[in-house]
Design an enzyme around this catalytic site. Sequence first.
Site, short mmCIF file in Angstrom:
data_model
loop_
_atom_site.label_atom_id
_atom_site.label_comp_id
_atom_site.label_asym_id
_atom_site.label_seq_id
_atom_site.Cartn_x
_atom_site.Cartn_y
_atom_site.Cartn_z
N ASP A 181 -9.73 -0.79 6.74
CA ASP A 181 -10.28 0.26 7.62
C ASP A 181 -11.12 -0.36 8.73
O ASP A 181 -12.00 -1.18 8.46
CB ASP A 181 -11.16 1.23 6.83
CG ASP A 181 -10.36 2.12 5.90
OD1 ASP A 181 -9.21 2.44 6.24
OD2 ASP A 181 -10.88 2.50 4.83
N ARG A 230 -5.11 2.23 -4.71
CA ARG A 230 -4.31 1.50 -3.74
C ARG A 230 -4.51 0.00 -3.91
O ARG A 230 -5.60 -0.45 -4.29
CB ARG A 230 -4.60 1.94 -2.31
CG ARG A 230 -5.97 1.72 -1.73
CD ARG A 230 -7.04 2.67 -2.22
NE ARG A 230 -6.69 4.08 -2.14
CZ ARG A 230 -7.02 4.86 -1.12
NH1 ARG A 230 -7.70 4.37 -0.10
NH2 ARG A 230 -6.71 6.13 -1.13
N ASP A 281 -6.90 -1.38 1.05
CA ASP A 281 -7.39 -0.58 2.17
C ASP A 281 -7.88 -1.53 3.26
O ASP A 281 -8.65 -2.46 2.95
CB ASP A 281 -8.58 0.27 1.73
CG ASP A 281 -8.24 1.74 1.57
OD1 ASP A 281 -7.21 2.18 2.09
OD2 ASP A 281 -9.03 2.44 0.91
N ARG A 317 0.85 -1.19 0.00
CA ARG A 317 0.00 0.00 0.00
C ARG A 317 0.88 1.24 0.00
O ARG A 317 1.83 1.36 0.79
CB ARG A 317 -0.89 -0.01 1.25
CG ARG A 317 -1.53 1.33 1.62
CD ARG A 317 -2.61 1.75 0.61
NE ARG A 317 -3.10 3.09 0.93
CZ ARG A 317 -4.15 3.34 1.70
NH1 ARG A 317 -4.81 2.34 2.26
NH2 ARG A 317 -4.53 4.58 1.91
#
Length: 203
Positions: free
Chosen positions: A133, A128, A131, A119
């Site tokens: 999150d 990217r 991710d 990343r």
Amino acid sequence: MTASSLRGPSDPTVQPVPASVVEQVDAADTTLSNPKRAVVALGSNLGNRLETLQGAIDALEDTPGVRIKAVSPVYETEPWGVDPGSQPTYYNAIVVLKTTLPPSSLLERAHAVEEAFNRVRDEHWGPRTLDVDIVAYADVVSDDPQLTLPHPRAHERAFVLAPWYDVDPEARVPGRGTVAELLTAVTRHGVEARADLELRLPE
């Protein structure tokens, strides 16, 4: 012949468990006590997107103190916050897990998994490889700038809410309401379920 050998191989005293193993077992048992439920969003729009998402799931499962409980269907999503067609589409998914890690440690692990998949963070809203999150952690509500909980934009993103609803129709976004209610209030434009793609729970 020793007395212990006469007792036979089924006798647990024949081969005492080393103290180091006992300590490891005790430590592992501790990691399973009082786990918290967390919701993690995954996304990728570079490289082999499906393979990357599966790799992230497996890496999270390999984390001490983390157990994956549910993996959502895959959604294909137009990139957020950029001009249409300027980036490849994303594959998105939601993972529900139980963890004994505090939020800060879970965030560190999320960043480590992202870095393992190369990343790069040199462009806001940029493409990217991965991710990871943290969307929600138990019922925690926090405005900590390092990790705002729940995720400050989760309640307005169909690519988070739709897969989350798929795996937990009764879910709530702390401080915002139910996922079902929130999902009816957002547009699903550019967010498409991919029934032909599948992510698996780690074995």
